[in-house]
Each structure stands twice: as structure tokens, then as C-alpha cells.
Design an enzyme around this catalytic site. Structure first.
Site, PDB file in Angstrom:
ATOM      1  N   ASP A 201      29.296  31.549  38.738  1.00 24.19           N
ATOM      2  CA  ASP A 201      29.128  32.711  39.259  1.00 24.19           C
ATOM      3  C   ASP A 201      28.573  33.244  38.162  1.00 24.19           C
ATOM      4  O   ASP A 201      27.846  32.960  37.470  1.00 24.19           O
ATOM      5  CB  ASP A 201      30.504  33.106  39.103  1.00 24.19           C
ATOM      6  CG  ASP A 201      30.559  34.440  40.659  1.00 24.19           C
ATOM      7  OD1 ASP A 201      29.585  35.223  40.607  1.00 24.19           O
ATOM      8  OD2 ASP A 201      31.754  34.367  41.061  1.00 24.19           O
ATOM      9  N   HIS A 276      25.950  34.379  43.768  1.00 20.80           N
ATOM     10  CA  HIS A 276      26.390  34.664  43.135  1.00 20.80           C
ATOM     11  C   HIS A 276      25.951  33.970  41.465  1.00 20.80           C
ATOM     12  O   HIS A 276      27.014  32.662  41.014  1.00 20.80           O
ATOM     13  CB  HIS A 276      27.998  34.430  43.297  1.00 20.80           C
ATOM     14  CG  HIS A 276      29.165  35.189  43.748  1.00 20.80           C
ATOM     15  ND1 HIS A 276      29.447  36.804  42.828  1.00 20.80           N
ATOM     16  CD2 HIS A 276      29.660  35.488  45.022  1.00 20.80           C
ATOM     17  CE1 HIS A 276      29.925  36.878  43.137  1.00 20.80           C
ATOM     18  NE2 HIS A 276      29.791  36.954  44.826  1.00 20.80           N
ATOM     19  N   GLU A 341      28.738  36.813  49.712  1.00 15.20           N
ATOM     20  CA  GLU A 341      28.111  37.960  49.180  1.00 15.20           C
ATOM     21  C   GLU A 341      27.070  37.722  48.934  1.00 15.20           C
ATOM     22  O   GLU A 341      26.570  38.152  47.871  1.00 15.20           O
ATOM     23  CB  GLU A 341      29.454  38.357  48.120  1.00 15.20           C
ATOM     24  CG  GLU A 341      30.777  38.993  48.499  1.00 15.20           C
ATOM     25  CD  GLU A 341      31.242  39.380  47.460  1.00 15.20           C
ATOM     26  OE1 GLU A 341      32.284  40.268  47.350  1.00 15.20           O
ATOM     27  OE2 GLU A 341      31.942  39.111  45.737  1.00 15.20           O
TER      28      GLU A 341
HETATM   29  C1  TNX Z   1      34.985  39.244  46.381  1.00 16.06           C
HETATM   30  S1  TNX Z   1      36.199  36.580  46.998  1.00 16.06           S
HETATM   31  C2  TNX Z   1      34.332  38.102  45.679  1.00 16.06           C
HETATM   32  C3  TNX Z   1      34.508  37.388  44.337  1.00 16.06           C
HETATM   33  C4  TNX Z   1      35.188  38.866  43.670  1.00 16.06           C
HETATM   34  C5  TNX Z   1      36.473  39.708  44.130  1.00 16.06           C
HETATM   35  C6  TNX Z   1      36.960  40.027  43.116  1.00 16.06           C
HETATM   36  C7  TNX Z   1      35.040  36.104  47.013  1.00 16.06           C
HETATM   37  C8  TNX Z   1      34.816  35.069  47.668  1.00 16.06           C
HETATM   38  N1  TNX Z   1      34.310  37.211  46.286  1.00 16.06           N
HETATM   39  O1  TNX Z   1      33.308  37.553  43.338  1.00 16.06           O
HETATM   40  O2  TNX Z   1      35.132  38.613  42.099  1.00 16.06           O
HETATM   41  O3  TNX Z   1      36.036  40.136  45.055  1.00 16.06           O
HETATM   42  O4  TNX Z   1      38.129  40.446  43.767  1.00 16.06           O
END
Ligand code: TNX
Length: 778
Positions: A201, A276, A341
Site C-alpha cells: 500500500d 495505493h 480507489e
Molecule cells: C478502503 S477496502 C480501502 C482501504 C482502506 C479502508 C479503510 C479498499 C479496497 N480500500 O485502502 O484501508 O477503506 O477502512
């Protein structure tokens, strides 16, 4: 062959014996609850001379594992042997149709027998045997004065879902090899079978890749800003040393893979892309659109714009090389490629990405991301493996053969199943174990959310929207432990236990066997085991919920106290004093007719468990009166309906606690009808300042009164003070004191600042006002 024949004859006899036996289940307490349990009479006693015998080499390692499980606490030196007579037998039985991981466990006064079609089944079976033994079996030290008995029983058991997973994010905070093994032990104990290892990440790259040493030399370390909250950390400054982090060498990873395999757990590694990955770009900036430079992120980052360049062929080569090393170490069918994301702002500006869009005839950047994932999928499938990714991989078209991990809700999973793609459900609503599990005022700081044990237990992984045919694509579910706010092993254990215990039953046991009160009773046995294992778990089930509703007719609150504990002994006070074991015992809902401070706690073994819960109820002239909304509140944040603002209860710092009404972009504008002309001298409205959630104090609050509800006289205005944009959530009362007034109607208008201010992450987006209570007082 001969052994197998004897086994099946014995089996028939034993089944007959159990069918006629009585059904008393007092001392049998197994989680996840097996498919079928038939209790016998009497007990088997494990003795020092016990031998674990097995009939097939495939069972050898499970037999040794069982010996290793029994010897420390009993102090015995139980050995294993193939083929010989022993009081404990593990058999691989062929010639019978076994479901995956199915086993049967038969305990008579003389023998314990576990039969299964595979060693997977045998391994699940020994976890059941473990729970049939006294809880002290969990102790790592020899425990005297315990009789190691197992109740006579016949159990037949198999899982409902094939994928029963737990995820661990080791990037946001690094967890060492010992803890990862402990985590795997917990997974095994719960008959779960997938460990999803989030290795990459923005805040750290955690796996050694021989071809790219800088991934761990640079990418595994960040500047230590642990003294600051996650979202309030500055980036690394020139000259600062990156000393916080860690990584696993390939040797260590192999050791962990073997450790998991011994426990019949598959590790699914996650190598995030295209977002990420700031940690990777800090090491190899050439794989970004801009060329960097980058530093490993020290805390929160949003939106995530520094991502891999999709126009650059060398990025794909790099990722292929990384995945080749990863696939060499991890034998899993699935490789997780992340996919979540990604903000594609850089792709919009990048000439190479734009050239790729044109060359491939793609519509936009969403399709470019789909191109990215499809290209990687091709590579992974050419090596005989499959990809799984977060549900964003559906955007712009999903890669053939890809499985989807549905996290933003159930929708992604539903869409994937309908289009014939396999799905693992991990919706934030039920499966985010980084979320609060109890009242945020008493729980350790977490990322937000609210997912109680009961909520996890109520999780149904197969959405009703799917036909039985489509539902077959839901291969299971998992919980995720993101670790932005979790930096120590004991905190990680606290967040997953006992929610993982609830999830294990959801995923293993037949849906119709799920029963909350029975589960909470069985949970007590698990708590004793956790204590003896020395793992930290949440005592949240001891927390008391204090629910109050105002009854207009009697001008009183009706107070209901409950806890997730089985038959809790709840004691309470109403004068703000601390509850003790001798405080009033809660029997049924009770009335409160004046302003009170209720405190309640569960008592066990004569002492208070957990932190007492507190609720203040305030009866004022406006409590329970009619509220007229001159502007509607958002349908997303309605509190508990029209009574919210006059129900006598203030909101907590948790925005979805049912006490807050939200107004998105518009003013809060309400009139309270006191029912008759009333004399008062103070009006108060409560607000929340939580800029992190785009919630701001109103610019000003205007107070007016009226005798007829039509013509109002403004009596005063309060302007609020500007607050810092990074402030922690704060409850703020805005009051107006006046000389004693007589009026029937009181109008309060709170002016919204409109849009999130400059410098705020939501700049230009609609700002929220959150209001919890309006009080008119003498
Ligand atoms: C969303 S779940 C994210 C993570 C974060 C999390 C915190 C996902 C695929 N991505 O990068 O850590 O929310 O709850």
C-alpha cells in the site's frame, strides 16, 4: 484396505448407538456450530498413554499437529503412529462421497475417531475435538488437576462456503512474522481457510522482490509520524530519515506459506495496482506518469493520484516481474491485484496514457484502468493462476476469469455474479473489522463506522437479488482488517475477536442453524479459550446499550437496557453515580420523569465488566413537542425521525448513532410548537463540528418566536467561531439567553456555510450541518 473395512463396520454400530441416545447438550459448545451433533452418554478420557493413529500418509501431518495441540497443556507425550491401534484415530476414508472439508467425529468412551475424505477435513475435525476438550487445553503450560475428557458425541460437519477468509493489512502498520503466525492460528481455530495478505500500500511495500531490491530498501520505510493522528501527518521532508516500517524476506514469506499450509489455509497475496502504490513509486518513480520524486506516505492520503503509468510498457514489465516472484512463492489459485480507489487525474494529463487510450480505442480513463487490469489478468492466467480484485475492477469492463471482492457494498458482488464471475463478499457494512465495535466514546480510536458483533452475526453473504443459479458464484466472504489506526498485535487481536468468531459461524454453519442467543452462550466458552491462549479480545459484548424513548402522554422516558451478552446481569444508576455489583438490577424497561444521568454495566463474577455506559436524558419544555421542518433534512441522516431534535438525548461523536440529523448544503430551519403559550428564557441548539466528515458548524444561528406560528419576531442571532479544518469531532451547543418570554412557537434557523471551504479536502463540495437537539428551558 482391511483397516478401512473395520472402520466402516464400526461406524455403522456407532451410528446406531447414537441414534438411540438422549439429547443433552449442556457441555458441548462449538463455534462454528456443526451441521449435525448427536450426543451420546458418558465421556472419553484422554490418557498419558494415548496414541494418535492414522491410516494414510495424507493424515500424518494432521496427526502430528493434533499431538502438538494436546501435549503442552496435558503435559503428556502423545505420539502418532500409522496403522497401529490407538485411542485417537484419524482416517482418510475413501469410497464415500465427502463434501469439501467434510469430516465426521465420533467419540465413544474408548475411542475418538475422525474420518474424512481429505486431510483438509481431518484438520477441521481436530479443531472441533479441541473445542470438546476442557478450555484449559489452550494453555501453553502443563495444567494439573484437569480431567481431559471429551463428551461422547457423533458430529457430521462441512462448510457452507468455500472461501472463509480473513485479511490483514501489513502496510499501514507492519506486523512481524510471529504475529502473522498467531493470526493464522486464529484463522485455523475458527475453521477458516483463506488468509488475504495485503502486502502493498502507499505506506509500505512489505515483500522482498529480488529483482527490485529498492522496493524494500526504500519502499518498506517511512518517516516516523506515529505521534500524530493518521490524517494529520506531514509528508517526509528533505533530510529526514525513513526509519519506521519493515518487510518480510522471501525466506520468511515461504516459512509463513508453509505454516499456513500446515493449517490447511491458503494465503492469497495482494499486490496492489494501479493505485495505493506510493511506496513502490518512491523506490521506482519511473513507473509513474510524472517521474516523481515520491516519498513513502507517512499517513493518510486522499485522493490517490500518484499511481502507476498505464501508458508505459515498462510498468507492465515491472509488474510482471514482481508477480512472477510472488507466484513462485505463493501457490494460491488466486492472486489479488487490488484495483481499488485509483484517482485517474494523472492519466488524464499523461501523454503516454492518452496515446494508449487512442491506440487501444478506449473511451476514457476508466476503460484505461480496465485495460490495465485485463493486461495483468492475461499475464497471471498465462501462468495458470487467476486474479481477484476489489470491486472497482468491474468499472470499464471486467477482465475475463477475474473474481471480484465486493467491498463497497453488495452491489459489485451482485453485478459480478450476474455476469458469471466469482465473488467474495466483504462489504463495509458487515466485514470491516477496522470499524468501531462499540461506543466510540469508550472504544480505542478507529477509522470510523460501527459494526457490532451482532451485526457481523446477522451478515448474509448471498444477496436476495441473486437467483439460486447466480448465487453459486458467491464462493464466500471475508473480513478485512485495515490497519491505519492499528499499530500493535494486541490491538489487531482486539479488533478481530470476537467478530471473527461470529463471522466463522456465518461462513461455516448452515444458515438455518444460526441463532444469536445460542451463539452468545457458546461464545463464553470461546472467551475462556482466548484468555488461556493469551490473546486480546474485545469485551464489547459486555457493553450495555441504553435506549430511551420519550412518552408524551406520561411526560416520561422509557429506558431499556440491553447487552450482547447471554442473559446479562445489568446494574444501573440514574443519578450519575458509578454502578456497582449492588446497584439496582435491571429487570424490565423503566420510567424516568426528570432529567437524569443513567449509568449501566454488566456484572459477572461479582465485578463490573468493561466500561459502564452512560446516557444523559434531559427533560426540557421542548422535549417531545412537535417539530415542523421548514427545510427537510437529508434522507441519509434522519436521526430517529421527527422526534430526534426533541427526544431529550444528545448525539455522540458517531454520526450515525441515530441522534443526528444532517442537512446537506442547506440550512437547518425548524419550528418547535410547544403546544401552548409557554414562558422560557433560554434556547439551545446542539451541533457537530467534524470537518473530516465534511460536517461544519453553521455560520450563524437565528432564533425567532411567535404566538400564532405565522408571524415571527427575531429575538437574537449567534455567530459561531471559525474552527480549524483538521479538528477532531466536537459537540458544540449554541445557546441564546433572553429575559423571560411567552410564546408558543420557537423557530431556529442555522445557516449552512454552503460549500466546504478552501483548503479542505472537499473544497467546493456541499457542506453538512448536523444537529442533535433543540432545548427550550425556563
Ligand atoms: C478502503 S477496502 C480501502 C482501504 C482502506 C479502508 C479503510 C479498499 C479496497 N480500500 O485502502 O484501508 O477503506 O477502512
Amino acid at each position: 484396505m482391511k483397516t478401512k473395512k473395520i472402520v466402516s463396520t464400526a461406524l455403522i454400530a456407532i451410528v446406531a448407538l447414537f441414534t438411540i441416545s438422549c439429547n443433552k447438550k449442556e457441555n458441548i459448545s462449538i463455534i462454528p456450530i456443526p451441521v449435525s451433533i448427536v450426543e451420546g452418554k458418558g465421556t472419553f478420557e484422554l490418557r498419558p498413554d494415548a496414541i494418535i493413529n492414522y491410516n494414510d500418509d495424507e493424515a500424518a501431518s494432521t496427526a502430528s499437529f493434533l499431538a502438538g495441540m494436546l501435549n503442552p497443556a496435558t503435559g503428556y507425550e502423545i505420539t502418532t503412529a500409522k496403522g497401529t491401534e490407538g485411542s485417537v484415530s484419524l482416517n482418510i476414508v475413501t469410497g464415500k462421497e465427502w463434501k469439501p472439508e467434510e469430516y465426521e467425529l465420533i467419540v465413544t468412551k474408548k475411542h475418538v475417531t475422525i474420518n474424512a475424505g481429505t486431510s483438509d477435513g481431518l484438520f477441521r475435525g481436530i479443531q472441533t475435538l479441541r473445542q470438546l476438550l476442557p478450555a484449559e487445553i489452550e494453555s501453553k503450560e502443563k495444567t494439573k488437576s484437569v480431567k481431559w475428557t471429551v463428551p461422547c458425541v457423533k458430529i457430521n460437519d462441512y462448510p457452507r462456503f468455500a472461501w472463509r477468509g480473513m485479511h490483514l493489512d501489513v502496510s499501514r502498520h507492519f506486523f512481524d512474522v510471529d504475529f502473522v503466525k498467531r493470526y493464522i492460528d486464529l484463522i485455523a481455530m475458527h475453521k477458516m481457510n483463506v488468509f488475504h495478505w495485503h502486502l502493498v500500500d502507499d505506506q509500505g511495500w512489505r515483500i522482498e522482490i529480488k529483482k527490485y531490491p529498492k522496493l524494500t530498501e526504500t519502499g518498506a520505510w517511512r518517516v516516523d509520524r506515529e505521534d500524530k493522528q493518521w490524517n494529520e501527518r506531514e509528508a517526509q521532508k528533505p533530510g529526514e530519515k525513513a526509519t519506521y516500517g519493515g518487510f518480510y524476506t522471501q525466506e520468511q514469506v515461504k516459512e509463513i506459506v508453509a505454516y499456513a499450509a500446515e493449517r490447511h489455509i491458503t494465503i492469497v497475496p495482494e499486490i496492489e495496482m494501479p493505485a495505493h502504490v506510493t511506496s513502490a513509486l518512491a523506490a521506482y518513480p519511473q513507473y509513474s506518469c510524472t517521474g516523481g520524486p515520491f516519498t513513502v506516505t507517512t499517513g493518510g492520503v486522499w485522493p490517490i493520484t500518484d499511481i502507476y503509468c498505464a501508458g508505459n510498457d515498462s510498468t507492465f514489465k515491472f509488474l510482471e516481474n514482481v508477480l512472477t516472484e510472488v507466484m513462485d512463492i505463493f501457490p494460491s489459485e488466486y492472486i489479488h491485484i487490488g484495483g481499488d480507489e485509483a484517482a485517474r487525474a494523472e492519466w488524464k494529463k499523461c501523454p503516454k496514457c492518452q496515446a494508449r487510450i487512442r491506440k487501444e480505442g478506449l473511451k476514457d480513463e476508466a476503460e484505461l484502468q480496465s485495460y490495465f487490469i485485463k493486461r495483468m489478468e492475461k499475464f497471471v492466467s498465462s501462468k495458470g493462476r487467476k486474479i481477484i480484485g476489489w470491486d472497482e475492477i468491474l468499472d470499464g469492463g471486467i477482465a475475463p476469469g477475474a473474481a471480484v471482492m465486493s467491498w463497497r457494498g453488495f452491489e459489485g458482488g451482485i453485478a459480478a455474479a450476474k455476469s458469471g464471475h466469482k465473488v467474495v463478499m466483504a462489504p463495509v457494512s458487515h466485514c470491516y473489522f477496522d470499524y468501531y465495535q462499540g461506543d466510540p466514546t469508550t472504544e480505542p480510536l478507529s477509522i470510523g463506522g460501527y459494526t457490532t458483533l451482532a451485526k457481523v452475526y446477522s451478515f448474509e453473504p448471498v444477496p436476495q437479488e441473486l437467483t439460486p443459479e447466480e448465487a453459486r458464484y458467491v464462493i464466500g466472504a471475508q473480513a478485512n482488517l485495515w490497519t491505519e489506526y492499528i499499530s500493535t498485535p494486541s490491538h489487531a487481536e482486539y479488533m478481530v475477536l470476537p467478530r471473527m468468531t461470529a463471522l466463522s459461524e456465518v461462513l461455516w454453519s448452515p444458515a438455518e442453524k444460526r441463532n444469536w442467543s445460542d451463539f452468545s452462550k457458546r461464545l463464553i466458552n470461546m472467551y475462556r479459550r482466548f484468555d488461556l491462549m493469551g490473546v486480546n479480545y474485545s469485551h464489547g459484548t459486555y457493553n450495555v446499550s441504553i435506549d430511551c424513548s420519550f412518552d408524551n402522554k406520561t411526560n416520561a422516558f422509557i429506558v431499556t437496557l440491553s447487552s450482547e451478552q447471554f442473559k446479562p446481569d445489568i446494574r444501573y444508576t440514574t443519578d450519575g453515580s458509578e454502578p456497582t455489583a449492588t446497584s439496582k438490577k435491571y429487570v424490565k424497561p423503566f420510567k424516568i420523569t426528570s432529567t437524569s444521568n443513567i449509568k449501566a454495566a454488566v456484572i459477572a463474577d461479582g465485578r463490573i465488566m468493561g466500561t459502564p455506559s452512560v446516557k444523559e436524558v434531559k427533560i426540557t419544555l421542548s422535549t417531545g413537542k412537535k417539530v415542523v421542518y421548514n427545510q427537510q433534512c437529508s434522507t441519509r441522516y434522519k436521526g430517529c425521525g421527527d422526534v430526534t431534535l426533541v427526544n431529550g438525548i444528545s448525539g455522540s461523536k458517531r454520526i450515525s448513532d441515530g441522534q443526528w440529523q444532517g442537512f446537506e448544503g442547506n440550512d437547518m430551519d425548524v419550528t418547535i410548537d410547544l403546544g401552548k403559550e409557554t414562558s422560557f428564557s433560554k434556547i439551545t441548539a446542539g451541533f457537530l463540528a467534524a470537518p473530516g466528515s465534511w460536517i461544519f458548524l453553521p455560520e450563524s444561528v437565528i432564533f425567532s418566536v411567535s404566538g400564532d406560528g405565522t408571524s415571527f419576531t427575531q429575538i437574537g442571532t449567534r455567530v459561531t467561531e471559525k474552527r480549524p479544518l483538521d479538528q477532531a469531532p466536537e459537540h458544540v451547543d449554541v445557546s441564546f439567553d433572553t429575559v423571560s418570554l411567552n410564546a408558543r412557537y420557537v423557530k431556529i434557523v442555522a445557516r449552512n456555510i454552503g460549500t466546504c471551504p478552501t483548503g479542505h479536502e472537499g473544497e467546493g463540495g456541499k457542506a453538512w450541518i448536523f444537529t442533535d437537539e433543540i432545548m427550550v428551558e425556563q
